[in-house]
Design an enzyme around this catalytic site. Sequence first.
Site, PDB file in Angstrom:
ATOM      1  N   CYS A   8       0.812  -1.206   0.000  1.00 28.53           N
ATOM      2  CA  CYS A   8       0.000   0.000   0.000  1.00 28.53           C
ATOM      3  C   CYS A   8       0.859   1.276   0.000  1.00 28.53           C
ATOM      4  O   CYS A   8       1.503   1.559  -1.003  1.00 28.53           O
ATOM      5  CB  CYS A   8      -1.005  -0.045   1.142  1.00 28.53           C
ATOM      6  SG  CYS A   8      -2.433   0.971   0.778  1.00 28.53           S
TER       7      CYS A   8
ATOM      8  N   HIS B   9      -3.460  -5.136   1.730  1.00 27.75           N
ATOM      9  CA  HIS B   9      -2.905  -5.320   3.079  1.00 27.75           C
ATOM     10  C   HIS B   9      -2.933  -6.786   3.511  1.00 27.75           C
ATOM     11  O   HIS B   9      -3.842  -7.196   4.238  1.00 27.75           O
ATOM     12  CB  HIS B   9      -3.719  -4.495   4.077  1.00 27.75           C
ATOM     13  CG  HIS B   9      -3.480  -3.034   3.981  1.00 27.75           C
ATOM     14  ND1 HIS B   9      -2.601  -2.355   4.791  1.00 27.75           N
ATOM     15  CD2 HIS B   9      -3.991  -2.110   3.144  1.00 27.75           C
ATOM     16  CE1 HIS B   9      -2.585  -1.075   4.467  1.00 27.75           C
ATOM     17  NE2 HIS B   9      -3.423  -0.899   3.473  1.00 27.75           N
TER      18      HIS B   9
ATOM     19  N   GLU C 105      -1.254  -8.220   5.686  1.00 28.34           N
ATOM     20  CA  GLU C 105      -0.971  -8.378   7.119  1.00 28.34           C
ATOM     21  C   GLU C 105      -2.239  -8.360   7.964  1.00 28.34           C
ATOM     22  O   GLU C 105      -2.194  -8.673   9.145  1.00 28.34           O
ATOM     23  CB  GLU C 105       0.023  -7.291   7.582  1.00 28.34           C
ATOM     24  CG  GLU C 105      -0.507  -5.877   7.672  1.00 28.34           C
ATOM     25  CD  GLU C 105      -0.688  -5.173   6.334  1.00 28.34           C
ATOM     26  OE1 GLU C 105      -0.490  -5.808   5.281  1.00 28.34           O
ATOM     27  OE2 GLU C 105      -1.074  -3.993   6.351  1.00 28.34           O
TER      28      GLU C 105
HETATM   29  N1  GLN Z   1      -3.107   6.088  -0.271  1.00 27.78           N
HETATM   30  C1  GLN Z   1      -2.268   6.094   0.889  1.00 27.78           C
HETATM   31  C2  GLN Z   1      -1.010   6.890   0.635  1.00 27.78           C
HETATM   32  O1  GLN Z   1      -0.644   7.135  -0.487  1.00 27.78           O
HETATM   33  C3  GLN Z   1      -1.874   4.689   1.298  1.00 27.78           C
HETATM   34  C4  GLN Z   1      -2.991   4.012   2.026  1.00 27.78           C
HETATM   35  C5  GLN Z   1      -2.555   2.808   2.828  1.00 27.78           C
HETATM   36  O2  GLN Z   1      -1.389   2.539   3.008  1.00 27.78           O
HETATM   37  N2  GLN Z   1      -3.521   2.115   3.359  1.00 27.78           N
HETATM   38  O3  GLN Z   1      -0.348   7.245   1.552  1.00 27.78           O
END
Ligand code: GLN
Length: 209
Positions: free
Chosen positions: A96, A188, A190
């Site tokens: 992410c 995610h 995790e």
């Molecule tokens: N969109 C978020 C960012 O760019 C990331 C979101 C996340 O890690 N759940 O920071």
Amino acid sequence: MPSHLKRCSQIVAGNAAVGVLALQGDVSEHISAFESAIQNLGLTIPVVPVRKAEQILDLMALAIPGGESTTIMRLIDKNGMRNIIQNFKGGIFATCAGMVVSARDLINETRFTPLDLLDITVNRNAFGRQRESFEADLQISGFDTPFHAIFIRAPVITRAGPDVTILAEIPQGIVAAKKGKKLILSFHPEISHDLRMHEYFLKDVLGQK
Ligand code: GLN
């Protein structure tokens, strides 16, 4: 022999810890998931939070967790970690926000320069406000059954260089990709109670595939 030394004797040789970058984001979830995955694989590898640049030199792998990529990137620079992460030869497990900071280029984001850990372009908030979080069963290359993936304000890869292997794609873009020992995910793993992504990564890092 004291028990902690006995445990060390079973540890994989070389730089033997898995580190989770602990500057911001879902650090403890990654530590727990890695600990469980390591146990599932019958291994003994310590998992450590990483707050100082010099710790990275002693790792076999580094996880860059989800969170807020602008904050994580600012703290990476503040802590003098940019060059060390860029030159790190161990595994990288980026999820992410970790995907965002690992990119070569970002779409619609000029406030920070990402780490360029692999040749990908990333759209940071690919799903917009309406669809901040969702779940999907993903077909991931090399997995027998779908992986239940949780997306939270997720990025996607909109362009991948020729040396990047695409593992999963949805209509909005690529959501799982790898290059060598670097595994980059939009979602995610995790928090989904399915440890296959962590296990897959550890086997890659240990050269067991
Ligand atoms: N969109 C978020 C960012 O760019 C990331 C979101 C996340 O890690 N759940 O920071």
